[in-house]
Design a protein around this motif. Structure first.
Motif, PDB file in Angstrom:
ATOM      1  N   ARG A   1      43.132  78.237  63.318  1.00 23.47           N
ATOM      2  CA  ARG A   1      43.679  78.159  64.674  1.00 23.47           C
ATOM      3  C   ARG A   1      44.709  79.244  64.925  1.00 23.47           C
ATOM      4  N   HIS A   2      45.567  79.507  63.941  1.00 26.90           N
ATOM      5  CA  HIS A   2      46.621  80.505  64.156  1.00 26.90           C
ATOM      6  C   HIS A   2      46.052  81.904  64.398  1.00 26.90           C
TER       7      HIS A   2
ATOM      8  N   THR B   1      45.749  81.780  68.123  1.00 26.89           N
ATOM      9  CA  THR B   1      47.007  81.647  68.855  1.00 26.89           C
ATOM     10  C   THR B   1      48.000  82.769  68.567  1.00 26.89           C
ATOM     11  N   HIS B   2      47.784  83.520  67.468  1.00 28.95           N
ATOM     12  CA  HIS B   2      48.741  84.580  67.128  1.00 28.95           C
ATOM     13  C   HIS B   2      48.115  85.975  67.098  1.00 28.95           C
TER      14      HIS B   2
END
Length: 128
Positions: free
Chosen positions: A41-42, A45-46
């Motif tokens: 997920r990161h 999101t990043h």
């Protein structure tokens, strides 16, 4: 590896938006998109925030309401209906309460008048 990730994310986006998920439950969320794209997920999101924003924009463009949003709207509608029913019940109870208050006031007034009057009292009857 980044280009491959981006391709995987875009392909996962297409599958989710088409309603044919391969690796997830098909919910239109970032967590499910990451699961569908087989990335953490990161990463979305990043590292690939532009793809995250694109995903949300495509969801909005389709006019699709996520399940979580639909459930919240249903709960809100139920809560508003319950609130309206409670308001109606409250109004009815207030009217009944005001009626009782009038009766109590009338009885209090009558008792006061009896006490002022000619000495008439209520005398208990004796049992034979």
């Amino acid at each position: 590896m980044t280009a491959n990730e981006r391709d995987n994310i875009r392909a996962a986006m297409d599958r989710l938006l088409a309603g044919i998920p391969l690796r997830s439950n098909g919910a239109l969320t970032i967590v499910r998109l990451a699961e569908e794209a087989d990335v953490k997920r990161h990463v979305l999101t990043h590292r690939h925030t532009d793809l995250k924003d694109e995903f949300y924009a495509r969801i909005r463009a389709q006019g699709h309401v996520p399940d979580s949003g639909r459930r919240l709207r249903e709960r809100l509608e139920q809560a508003e209906a319950r609130l309206e029913a409670l308001r109606e019940e409250n109004a009815e109870l207030r009217a009944v309460n005001e009626g009782y208050a009038r009766v109590v006031n009338l009885l209090t007034l009558e008792n006061t008048e009896l006490d002022k009057g000619d000495g008439a009292r209520v005398v208990p009857l004796r049992r034979p």
